[in-house]
Design a protein around this motif. Structure first.
Motif, PDB file in Angstrom:
ATOM      1  N   LEU A 158       0.820  -1.211   0.000  1.00 13.63           N
ATOM      2  CA  LEU A 158       0.000   0.000   0.000  1.00 13.63           C
ATOM      3  C   LEU A 158       0.852   1.259   0.000  1.00 13.63           C
ATOM      4  O   LEU A 158       0.565   2.217  -0.740  1.00 13.63           O
ATOM      5  CB  LEU A 158      -0.933   0.001   1.219  1.00 13.63           C
ATOM      6  N   ARG A 159       1.893   1.284   0.822  1.00 13.13           N
ATOM      7  CA  ARG A 159       2.658   2.518   0.934  1.00 13.13           C
ATOM      8  C   ARG A 159       3.771   2.629  -0.106  1.00 13.13           C
ATOM      9  O   ARG A 159       4.300   3.723  -0.320  1.00 13.13           O
ATOM     10  CB  ARG A 159       3.238   2.672   2.336  1.00 13.13           C
ATOM     11  N   SER A 160       4.130   1.521  -0.744  1.00 11.76           N
ATOM     12  CA  SER A 160       5.177   1.594  -1.765  1.00 11.76           C
ATOM     13  C   SER A 160       4.651   2.130  -3.088  1.00 11.76           C
ATOM     14  O   SER A 160       5.438   2.584  -3.926  1.00 11.76           O
ATOM     15  CB  SER A 160       5.801   0.216  -1.980  1.00 11.76           C
ATOM     16  N   PRO A 219     -11.779   9.444  -6.761  1.00 14.69           N
ATOM     17  CA  PRO A 219     -10.570   8.600  -6.877  1.00 14.69           C
ATOM     18  C   PRO A 219      -9.354   9.205  -6.198  1.00 14.69           C
ATOM     19  O   PRO A 219      -8.499   8.476  -5.682  1.00 14.69           O
ATOM     20  CB  PRO A 219     -10.367   8.472  -8.392  1.00 14.69           C
ATOM     21  N   GLY A 220      -9.257  10.534  -6.180  1.00 14.70           N
ATOM     22  CA  GLY A 220      -8.146  11.154  -5.461  1.00 14.70           C
ATOM     23  C   GLY A 220      -8.210  10.888  -3.973  1.00 14.70           C
ATOM     24  O   GLY A 220      -7.186  10.626  -3.326  1.00 14.70           O
ATOM     25  N   THR A 221      -9.420  10.944  -3.409  1.00  8.10           N
ATOM     26  CA  THR A 221      -9.583  10.643  -1.985  1.00  8.10           C
ATOM     27  C   THR A 221      -9.209   9.203  -1.682  1.00  8.10           C
ATOM     28  O   THR A 221      -8.527   8.913  -0.693  1.00  8.10           O
ATOM     29  CB  THR A 221     -11.040  10.918  -1.564  1.00  8.10           C
ATOM     30  N   LEU A 222      -9.655   8.284  -2.530  1.00 12.20           N
ATOM     31  CA  LEU A 222      -9.311   6.868  -2.334  1.00 12.20           C
ATOM     32  C   LEU A 222      -7.812   6.629  -2.475  1.00 12.20           C
ATOM     33  O   LEU A 222      -7.238   5.808  -1.753  1.00 12.20           O
ATOM     34  CB  LEU A 222     -10.078   5.999  -3.324  1.00 12.20           C
ATOM     35  N   ALA A 223      -7.181   7.337  -3.404  1.00  8.60           N
ATOM     36  CA  ALA A 223      -5.734   7.186  -3.585  1.00  8.60           C
ATOM     37  C   ALA A 223      -4.981   7.645  -2.344  1.00  8.60           C
ATOM     38  O   ALA A 223      -4.041   6.979  -1.892  1.00  8.60           O
ATOM     39  CB  ALA A 223      -5.282   7.980  -4.805  1.00  8.60           C
ATOM     40  N   LEU A 224      -5.387   8.786  -1.788  1.00 12.50           N
ATOM     41  CA  LEU A 224      -4.760   9.255  -0.546  1.00 12.50           C
ATOM     42  C   LEU A 224      -4.979   8.260   0.588  1.00 12.50           C
ATOM     43  O   LEU A 224      -4.065   7.973   1.368  1.00 12.50           O
ATOM     44  CB  LEU A 224      -5.326  10.623  -0.161  1.00 12.50           C
ATOM     45  N   GLY A 225      -6.210   7.736   0.684  1.00 12.04           N
ATOM     46  CA  GLY A 225      -6.500   6.786   1.748  1.00 12.04           C
ATOM     47  C   GLY A 225      -5.699   5.506   1.625  1.00 12.04           C
ATOM     48  O   GLY A 225      -5.206   4.976   2.621  1.00 12.04           O
ATOM     49  N   ALA A 226      -5.545   4.987   0.393  1.00 15.04           N
ATOM     50  CA  ALA A 226      -4.821   3.727   0.197  1.00 15.04           C
ATOM     51  C   ALA A 226      -3.350   3.878   0.567  1.00 15.04           C
ATOM     52  O   ALA A 226      -2.798   3.059   1.318  1.00 15.04           O
ATOM     53  CB  ALA A 226      -4.969   3.265  -1.253  1.00 15.04           C
ATOM     54  N   HIS A 227      -2.702   4.922   0.042  1.00 16.76           N
ATOM     55  CA  HIS A 227      -1.278   5.096   0.331  1.00 16.76           C
ATOM     56  C   HIS A 227      -1.048   5.409   1.814  1.00 16.76           C
ATOM     57  O   HIS A 227      -0.160   4.826   2.448  1.00 16.76           O
ATOM     58  CB  HIS A 227      -0.713   6.215  -0.525  1.00 16.76           C
ATOM     59  N   THR A 228      -1.853   6.307   2.364  1.00 17.95           N
ATOM     60  CA  THR A 228      -1.646   6.716   3.757  1.00 17.95           C
ATOM     61  C   THR A 228      -1.995   5.595   4.724  1.00 17.95           C
ATOM     62  O   THR A 228      -1.405   5.505   5.808  1.00 17.95           O
ATOM     63  CB  THR A 228      -2.480   7.972   4.063  1.00 17.95           C
ATOM     64  N   ALA A 229      -2.938   4.724   4.372  1.00 16.06           N
ATOM     65  CA  ALA A 229      -3.240   3.584   5.234  1.00 16.06           C
ATOM     66  C   ALA A 229      -2.030   2.680   5.379  1.00 16.06           C
ATOM     67  O   ALA A 229      -1.767   2.141   6.469  1.00 16.06           O
ATOM     68  CB  ALA A 229      -4.422   2.795   4.670  1.00 16.06           C
ATOM     69  N   GLY A 230      -1.264   2.505   4.303  1.00 13.70           N
ATOM     70  CA  GLY A 230      -0.044   1.716   4.406  1.00 13.70           C
ATOM     71  C   GLY A 230       0.995   2.358   5.305  1.00 13.70           C
ATOM     72  O   GLY A 230       1.670   1.674   6.081  1.00 13.70           O
ATOM     73  N   VAL A 231       1.103   3.698   5.220  1.00  9.63           N
ATOM     74  CA  VAL A 231       2.073   4.397   6.064  1.00  9.63           C
ATOM     75  C   VAL A 231       1.644   4.363   7.530  1.00  9.63           C
ATOM     76  O   VAL A 231       2.423   3.992   8.423  1.00  9.63           O
ATOM     77  CB  VAL A 231       2.231   5.849   5.580  1.00  9.63           C
ATOM     78  N   LEU A 232       0.399   4.753   7.793  1.00  4.56           N
ATOM     79  CA  LEU A 232      -0.064   4.820   9.183  1.00  4.56           C
ATOM     80  C   LEU A 232      -0.184   3.427   9.793  1.00  4.56           C
ATOM     81  O   LEU A 232       0.066   3.256  10.994  1.00  4.56           O
ATOM     82  CB  LEU A 232      -1.414   5.532   9.242  1.00  4.56           C
ATOM     83  N   GLY A 233      -0.576   2.438   8.986  1.00  5.48           N
ATOM     84  CA  GLY A 233      -0.668   1.083   9.530  1.00  5.48           C
ATOM     85  C   GLY A 233       0.671   0.596  10.049  1.00  5.48           C
ATOM     86  O   GLY A 233       0.743  -0.025  11.117  1.00  5.48           O
ATOM     87  N   ARG A 234       1.744   0.886   9.318  1.00  2.00           N
ATOM     88  CA  ARG A 234       3.075   0.485   9.777  1.00  2.00           C
ATOM     89  C   ARG A 234       3.470   1.260  11.029  1.00  2.00           C
ATOM     90  O   ARG A 234       4.000   0.685  11.996  1.00  2.00           O
ATOM     91  CB  ARG A 234       4.083   0.721   8.653  1.00  2.00           C
ATOM     92  N   LEU A 235       3.232   2.578  11.038  1.00  2.00           N
ATOM     93  CA  LEU A 235       3.591   3.383  12.205  1.00  2.00           C
ATOM     94  C   LEU A 235       2.778   2.978  13.431  1.00  2.00           C
ATOM     95  O   LEU A 235       3.304   2.886  14.545  1.00  2.00           O
ATOM     96  CB  LEU A 235       3.378   4.861  11.886  1.00  2.00           C
ATOM     97  N   PHE A 236       1.479   2.744  13.238  1.00  2.00           N
ATOM     98  CA  PHE A 236       0.635   2.326  14.359  1.00  2.00           C
ATOM     99  C   PHE A 236       1.080   0.970  14.899  1.00  2.00           C
ATOM    100  O   PHE A 236       1.111   0.754  16.124  1.00  2.00           O
ATOM    101  CB  PHE A 236      -0.830   2.249  13.918  1.00  2.00           C
TER     102      PHE A 236
END
Length: 265
Positions: free
Chosen positions: A119-121, A141-158
């Motif tokens: 997701l974040r790569s 689609p822009g909102t979904l794109a932000l959500g998909a990428h950021t979910a990968g980043v925040l999921g790892r940090l969380f």
């Protein structure tokens, strides 16, 4: 006479740090050697003249009432995209962080962390380009794109925050008969919430900038306006859009900084 106390042996020298530093320096040197960097052309008088002429076309910015209203609507669209995309990322990032922190065993942990890596790569622009085909043009689609990428980043940090939390409070609750997930939500999760909120606010700041860029591929907002006016060489209108972007980023940065100060008190 008592024997003189022996001096402790010096700690063993670790070469891993020095080797890493040398490898990093070698990588930097190889980067400069392999890239065609033309610093002389960059700082030449011809380049300075061309840049000055280009920037001069942006002045003065367009200040007509109708165009300012249109820019304000696009600004609100960009802000909404970033806020909703970040909110979706926080929800799904937290849901993925629980198994990624090892709450359900090693195999689910490994699988979910691979998903977070995927997701974040993938950059937001690539996500938006794919989702534009499925959902069409516009902010969705822009909102979904932000959500998909950021979910990968925040999921790892969380997940890292959950793994680094002090385990004693949760262990105490479980020793007294509390169910594992209940002990997690009452003991471990409250420890990490301030750190998670700080991560989420920081990613919201980044998503403001990303939302403005996503408009370039047709995802709406200020970025789409900027691409349109630049393609028509309408520089004064493009300057107004750029100023709106700067204002939006400054306001969100200030709001995020204030919220983080409140959380850390």
């Amino acid at each position: 006479m008592s024997a003189a106390p022996q001096m402790p042996a010096p700690p063993p020298r670790r070469w891993s740090g020095l080797a890493f530093a040398l490898a990093l320096l070698a990588l930097v040197a190889a980067s400069f050697a392999s890239l065609p960097l033309h610093f002389a052309a960059l700082f030449s008088s011809e380049a300075a003249t061309s840049v000055a002429e280009f920037l001069g076309g942006f002045a003065p910015p367009e200040l007509a009432g109708g165009f300012l209203k249109k820019t304000a609507i696009a600004l609100g669209e960009t802000l909404s995209m970033s806020a909703l995309g970040t909110l979706l990322a926080v929800v799904f990032g937290l849901l993925l962080a629980i198994p990624a922190a090892g709450r359900f065993g090693r195999v689910p942990r490994a699988l979910v962390r691979v998903l977070l890596n995927v997701l974040r790569s993938i950059p937001e622009l690539v996500w938006a380009s794919v989702l534009l085909i499925a959902a069409g043009l516009g902010p969705f689609p822009g909102t979904l794109a932000l959500g998909a990428h950021t979910a990968g980043v925040l999921g790892r940090l969380f997940a890292d925050a959950l793994e680094n939390a002090t385990p004693l409070p949760e262990q105490s609750l479980r020793t007294n008969g509390v169910a594992p997930m209940a002990a997690f939500f009452y003991a471990t999760l409250p420890q990490t919430l301030p750190q998670m909120l700080s991560y989420a606010l920081y990613r919201w700041e980044n998503n403001i900038r990303a939302a403005a860029i996503l408009g370039v591929v047709g995802a709406g907002g200020l970025g789409q306006m900027l691409k349109y006016h630049l393609s028509l060489f309408q520089m004064p209108k493009a300057a107004t859009v750029i100023l709106a972007m700067l204002l939006l980023v400054a306001l969100v940065d200030a709001a995020s900084f204030g919220l983080r100060r409140l959380l850390t008190r």
